[in-house]
Design a protein around this motif. Sequence first.
Motif, PDB file in Angstrom:
ATOM      1  N   UNK A  36       0.823  -1.210   0.000  1.00 47.30           N
ATOM      2  CA  UNK A  36       0.000   0.000   0.000  1.00 47.30           C
ATOM      3  C   UNK A  36       0.857   1.261   0.000  1.00 47.30           C
ATOM      4  N   UNK A  37       0.751   2.050  -1.043  1.00 48.64           N
ATOM      5  CA  UNK A  37       1.442   3.341  -1.078  1.00 48.64           C
ATOM      6  C   UNK A  37       0.834   4.314  -0.074  1.00 48.64           C
ATOM      7  N   UNK A  38      -0.465   4.182   0.132  1.00 45.92           N
ATOM      8  CA  UNK A  38      -1.145   5.064   1.085  1.00 45.92           C
ATOM      9  C   UNK A  38      -0.620   4.844   2.500  1.00 45.92           C
ATOM     10  N   UNK A  39      -0.414   3.577   2.884  1.00 46.65           N
ATOM     11  CA  UNK A  39       0.073   3.293   4.230  1.00 46.65           C
ATOM     12  C   UNK A  39       1.519   3.739   4.420  1.00 46.65           C
ATOM     13  N   UNK A  40       2.331   3.644   3.372  1.00 48.38           N
ATOM     14  CA  UNK A  40       3.752   3.984   3.519  1.00 48.38           C
ATOM     15  C   UNK A  40       4.039   5.461   3.294  1.00 48.38           C
ATOM     16  N   UNK A  41       3.014   6.260   3.000  1.00 47.76           N
ATOM     17  CA  UNK A  41       3.251   7.662   2.676  1.00 47.76           C
ATOM     18  C   UNK A  41       4.023   8.416   3.760  1.00 47.76           C
ATOM     19  N   UNK A  42       3.693   8.272   5.061  1.00 51.55           N
ATOM     20  CA  UNK A  42       4.470   8.999   6.067  1.00 51.55           C
ATOM     21  C   UNK A  42       5.945   8.621   6.057  1.00 51.55           C
ATOM     22  N   UNK A  43       6.224   7.354   5.819  1.00 52.51           N
ATOM     23  CA  UNK A  43       7.605   6.886   5.830  1.00 52.51           C
ATOM     24  C   UNK A  43       8.361   7.385   4.604  1.00 52.51           C
ATOM     25  N   UNK A  44       7.691   7.438   3.470  1.00 50.72           N
ATOM     26  CA  UNK A  44       8.350   7.891   2.243  1.00 50.72           C
ATOM     27  C   UNK A  44       8.537   9.411   2.215  1.00 50.72           C
ATOM     28  N   UNK A  45       7.562  10.148   2.781  1.00 50.26           N
ATOM     29  CA  UNK A  45       7.648  11.608   2.756  1.00 50.26           C
ATOM     30  C   UNK A  45       8.545  12.158   3.852  1.00 50.26           C
ATOM     31  N   UNK A  46       8.579  11.479   5.004  1.00 55.10           N
ATOM     32  CA  UNK A  46       9.329  11.978   6.157  1.00 55.10           C
ATOM     33  C   UNK A  46      10.187  10.859   6.736  1.00 55.10           C
ATOM     34  N   UNK A  47      11.132  10.329   5.972  1.00 52.37           N
ATOM     35  CA  UNK A  47      11.917   9.193   6.467  1.00 52.37           C
ATOM     36  C   UNK A  47      12.912   9.627   7.535  1.00 52.37           C
ATOM     37  N   UNK A  48      13.234   8.750   8.487  1.00 52.39           N
ATOM     38  CA  UNK A  48      14.361   9.047   9.380  1.00 52.39           C
ATOM     39  C   UNK A  48      15.633   9.259   8.562  1.00 52.39           C
ATOM     40  N   UNK A  49      16.550  10.031   9.103  1.00 52.47           N
ATOM     41  CA  UNK A  49      17.790  10.314   8.370  1.00 52.47           C
ATOM     42  C   UNK A  49      18.527   9.034   8.017  1.00 52.47           C
ATOM     43  N   UNK A  50      18.397   8.013   8.862  1.00 53.29           N
ATOM     44  CA  UNK A  50      19.094   6.750   8.630  1.00 53.29           C
ATOM     45  C   UNK A  50      18.495   5.950   7.481  1.00 53.29           C
ATOM     46  N   UNK A  51      17.371   6.407   6.902  1.00 54.77           N
ATOM     47  CA  UNK A  51      16.730   5.693   5.794  1.00 54.77           C
ATOM     48  C   UNK A  51      16.922   6.385   4.449  1.00 54.77           C
ATOM     49  N   UNK A  52      17.709   7.428   4.415  1.00 57.21           N
ATOM     50  CA  UNK A  52      17.894   8.133   3.154  1.00 57.21           C
ATOM     51  C   UNK A  52      19.064   7.535   2.357  1.00 57.21           C
ATOM     52  N   UNK A  53      18.982   7.470   1.013  1.00 61.45           N
ATOM     53  CA  UNK A  53      17.837   7.866   0.175  1.00 61.45           C
ATOM     54  C   UNK A  53      16.707   6.846   0.260  1.00 61.45           C
TER      55      UNK A  53
END
Length: 657
Positions: A83-100
Motif C-alpha cells: 500500500x502506497x497510502x500506508x507507507x506515505x508517512x515513511x516515504x515523505x518523512x523518512x528518518x535520516x538513517x533511511x535516506x535515500x
Amino acid sequence: MSDSLHFWKTTSGHSYRELVRVREGQGNAAYGQQERVLTALIRSEQRRLDRPLSVLEFGCGFGQHATYLSQLSHVRYHGYDISESMTEPLRLEPPASLRPVEERIFCGDDPLTAVGARRFDVVFSVSTLVHNPSERITALLETMGQLVLPGGLLVLVENPLMPTSVWDPACHPGSWLHAFADLLPEGWDLHHGPGLVETNDVYVLKRHAGQGRRYFQLLGPEAPRDESQPLTLEALHARAMPRLLEWAARANKSMTAPVASSEAKVVELTERLAAESERFARRQRLQGLSDDLARLRASRAPFPDAPTPHAAPPHSVPGFILNASLDTRWSAELPQFSKLMHVFHQDWHGIRAAAGYLPGQKLAITSERVLDERELRAAIELVERSGCRQVILHGYSSNARDFVVLLRRVLGASVRILALWHGSSAQFHYSFELDCFAQLIDLRRRGVIDALATVKPGMHLLAPEVFPKTVLNLPPRLSEAERIAPTRRLTRAALIPTPNDWRKNFFTNLFACQASSRIDDIYVTASYRLPDVMKSRRRIHQVARPSRTELFDLVRRCDIVLNASLSECQPMTGLEALALRVPCIYGPLSLGELDSHPFQKLAQVSGVDSVEVVAAAIERMVALRERSPGELTEMMVDYERALTFEAIKVLEEFVQS
C-alpha cells in the motif's frame, strides 16, 4: 481478500499512525514488546554472523518498526508494503538513517518485483500475514523465503498459534488466524515462541538441508537456534487448542447475536475517528503556535547575568539537529528506550556528551541565538513524527523553555515531558543558574513537565518536586578494538581535559602532574599562563579544543586523565576514560554504593585542592597500572558494569515515575 486489500490500500498511513499512538497512550503494551523482541532477535543474529546485517520488513506500513530498527548500528533496514497510502508517512518523512528512501522502501503488488535483486539476512513481518487468507500463506512464505539470503532468518510476529486456520473478522475486514505449523513450506524449521508479546506469537523460520518440516521451542529471542528444544506437530496442536476454543466462543457469540460484529466495527470506526480528530486538533494547535510564542516571550522575566542570545539571521542554519552521528554513534542501544527523545543544547559539550551516551533518540537545539517560530514548529513536528512517547530535556535555557511549553500545548498528554538538571547547588552563586533551576521546579508544579531529576545527589531536598534518586551518566558504548589493551606499554603521559576555572581546579591538576615522578608529558586543552619560576622540566603540550574523536585519541595516548575538580557532577571525561580503559582521578562524587567499589575508591581523592594529595593519587594509579595492568583493567570493567546496571535501572524508574 479483495475487501482486505482494498482496506489497506485506501487506509491513510498518517491516520493509522495516529491510531497506534492513541492505543499506546491507552496502555497497549504489545508495541513495546514487539520492539524488544525484534531488536533482540536482530542483535542475536548480528552476533552470530559477526558482520553488518541487512533487514527487510514485509508490510512496513507507516514505519512503526522502521524508526528504531534503522537507527541500530550496523543494521541496514529496508521496508516493503503493498500500500502506497500506508507507507506515505515513511516515504515523505523518512528518518535520516533511511535516506535515500527510494533505495530502502519499496511498494508494489509483487514483492519480488518491487525489491528486485536485493536479498536480506533477516526478513520479518508483524501482524501482516493475518490479513491474507490461509490458502495464500504457504506461497507467501515461499516468496518471503526467496528474499532471505542463504542461512538467513524469516521471522513472523503474527497471530498466536492455532491448530487449524480460521477466519476472524473481529477487527479489520478479512482477518485470519493461521495455523503456521501446518502451513510451513517443506524444507523449513519452525521455532515457536509463545508469550513474548501479549497479542502475538513469534515464529523463527530457517531452511534446512533435508526434506520435510521440523519444529522447535524457541527459548527466547536471543537464544541460539541450535539450542531450541525439538517439538512434534501434535505437541504444537495440543498447545494451540485453548486458542481455538477461545475463537469458537467468540464465533458462537457472533452467530447467536449478529449485531456483535457490527458493534465491533463501530468501535473500531469510533476509535479511528477519535484519533483523526486529535490529529486535526494538534495540527491546528501547531499552526496557532505564533500567538502562543508571542505571549510566552512577552511574559518572560530577564535573568540579571544571563548571556544575551543573538537573533536568528535570515536563511540561518536550522536551530536543531536530529540524531546527529555525534549524538548516536556512542549511545547505549536498549529497545525499551526507543520511544525516548533526549533534547539538549548543541553548544554545551559536557551535557551533550552525557545525553548522547544515553539510550534513545537525540534532538540538539542551539543556545547561541533565539529559535524562531519556524524552527520551533519544525522541532515539535520532528518529535511528533518520531513516535517518541517521552522527552527528556537536559539543561535549561530560554530556547528550552519555549520548546517544552509549546510542545506541551501542541502534543498535550500524548507525550511525557521530563527534565534532567546537570548542575549543582555550588553553581547557584550565578543567579542565572539558580533562576534556571527555580523555573524548572515551577514548570513541574504547573504540569508543563511531568518529572524533574538531577545528576547530583540530594537535590530533592531543595524541593519535593525533584525525583529522589540520582540519575547516572553512562560511559560511551565502545567496541573492544577501540579500548586500549592492558598489555600496552606505559607512555608516561597525562591528560588534563578541563577548562581553566576555579571549579575545575586546573592548576592543582597541572602542578600535581609536574610533581609526579611517573609523568613526563602533560597534554592540556585549556588556555593558561605560568610564570617562568613555576615551570618544571615536564613537557606540556597545549592542544586546541578537541572533537569527540580527537579527545578519545588523546586519552588513548595517556596513562592517566586528571579531573580532580572542586565541584563536580559525574564528569564525562572520567566516564570516557573509563570506557577507553584509562584511569581518571577526580573528586568525591557521592554516588552511594558505587563509591565503595574498589576502582571508585582508588580514583576518588578528597583533598582535591592539595597538589600533594593529587600527586600521590597519580603515583598510586600509575604504579598499579605498571605492576598489575590486568588487575586494574578488571577493576574498571567491573565498575563500568556496575555503573551501567544502576544507571539503566534508575533511568527506567525516572522515565516511568
